[in-house]
Design an enzyme around this catalytic site. Structure first.
Site, PDB file in Angstrom:
ATOM      1  CG  HIS A 176      -9.010  -7.519   8.296  1.00 22.69           C
ATOM      2  ND1 HIS A 176      -8.231  -8.155   9.229  1.00 22.69           N
ATOM      3  CD2 HIS A 176      -8.350  -7.612   7.117  1.00 22.69           C
ATOM      4  CE1 HIS A 176      -7.135  -8.633   8.637  1.00 22.69           C
ATOM      5  NE2 HIS A 176      -7.191  -8.313   7.360  1.00 22.69           N
ATOM      6  CD  GLU A 190      -1.854  -2.370   1.253  1.00 19.65           C
ATOM      7  OE1 GLU A 190      -2.699  -3.204   0.900  1.00 19.65           O
ATOM      8  OE2 GLU A 190      -0.745  -2.682   1.750  1.00 19.65           O
TER       9      GLU A 190
END
Length: 353
Positions: free
Chosen positions: A151, A82
């Protein structure tokens, strides 16, 4: 004759003239896909990059068909890094392109937050207005199902805290299409916080929403349901919770006005103020944590505005539990705002026993 009569009767029963039945249905996934497709077709500077967005059609199939249509240069699969691909995207935006950077989940955007905040959000100011960064960071945000603490975070409060960013949080298909198109066209960085749990849900949409020129303004909330007794303010999937609670409350004679924020930064304070000045009561609903949350910001703005004097009772926040998201299904449900939580909050604010 009897057969012909039966066919005529069946035909009449098969077609409804009611708006609810005749409205076209569109999933949030398809709304996002259409927004990406239309904006890529409209402007060749728009391109997509992220993990599995190309040949796999996206982890959630939001970019389905776009790699085949636009090719390798405009739909780009990246390694699992990322920080790397967010940096490439910001640099591309500084150079004049319009990247749409997908995070498989915004939880992973923490790996790239330096580029989102320090590179994207602050450059226009630090360059004295000479360098625009027209970039979109998008992907699923907040709680999903059974994916535990790492998450399941809502980043609405995180990103809306930062000047230089615009932050939108769509709920239904109309929101998803209109806000993503607006984000792609915007000259500044926009964070689009979607919700994985509604990707496959179909919502009724008008012909206007399906039009290629349909765009929603960033910074404008939507009144989902008018009411006169109390205001419920929510964003993303919490709008659904607020609407279901409003339906239940209506059965008890309590008419709740439900506001879908749509945009977290800029926040449409004016729509909230006008509603509260009418209803004199307010409950905020969000899946994020309570401390420093969106509801907290709304409370502060009410306190600092004339609207405070229109309140007949304190504001009540309904939020996610102040804990990391549990993995167990029952505990996960307990950690998220449910309809009974909203109903209980409304009853307390209104003094109903």
């Amino acid at each position: 004759m009897m057969l012909a009569s039966a066919v005529r009767n069946l035909s009449r029963r098969s077609f409804s003239t009611s708006k609810a039945v005749s409205a076209q249905q569109l999933t949030v996934r398809d709304a996002l896909n259409a927004a990406l497709d239309e904006e890529m077709e409209r402007d060749e500077k728009v391109f997509i990059l992220g993990e599995e967005v190309a040949q796999y059609d996206g982890a959630y199939k939001v970019s389905r068909g776009l790699w085949k249509k636009y090719g390798d240069k405009r739909v780009i699969d990246t390694p699992i890094t990322e920080m790397g691909f967010a940096g490439i995207a910001v640099g591309a935006a500084m150079a004049g392109l319009r990247p749409v950077c997908e995070f498989m989940t915004f939880n992973f955007s923490m790996q790239a937050i330096d580029h989102v905040i320090n590179s994207a959000a602050k450059t226009f100011y630090m360059s004295a207005g000479t360098v625009n960064v027209p970039i979109v960071f998008r992907g699923p945000n907040g709680a999903a199902a059974g994916v535990a603490a790492q998450h399941s975070q809502c980043f609405g409060a995180w990103y809306s805290h930062c000047p230089g960013l615009k932050v939108v949080s769509p709920y239904d298909s109309e929101d998803a299409k209109g806000l993503l198109k607006a984000a792609i066209r915007d000259p500044d960085p926009v964070v689009v916080l979607e919700n994985e749990m509604v990707y496959g849900v179909s919502y009724p949409v008008s012909d206007q929403v399906l039009d290629k020129n349909f765009v929603l303004p960033i910074g404008k909330a939507k009144i989902m349901r008018p009411g006169k007794h109390i205001t419920l303010v929510a964003h993303s999937k919490s709008v659904e919770t607020a609407m279901l609670a409003a339906n239940e409350l209506a059965g008890k004679g309590i008419e709740a006005e439900v506001i879908n924020l749509r945009s977290l930064r800029p926040l449409d304070s004016e729509t909230i103020f006008k509603s509260v000045q009418k209803t004199h009561h307010l409950v905020t609903v969000e899946q994020g944590w309570p401390q420093g949350g969106i509801g907290s910001e709304i409370c502060a703005r009410i306190m600092e505005h004339e609207t405070f004097f229109h309140l007949d009772a304190p504001i009540w926040r309904v939020t996610g539990a102040d804990v990391p998201m549990p993995y167990a299904k029952t505990l996960e449900a307990a950690a998220l705002p449910q309809v009974p939580d909203v109903v209980t909050a409304v009853n307390k604010v209104l003094g109903v026993k």
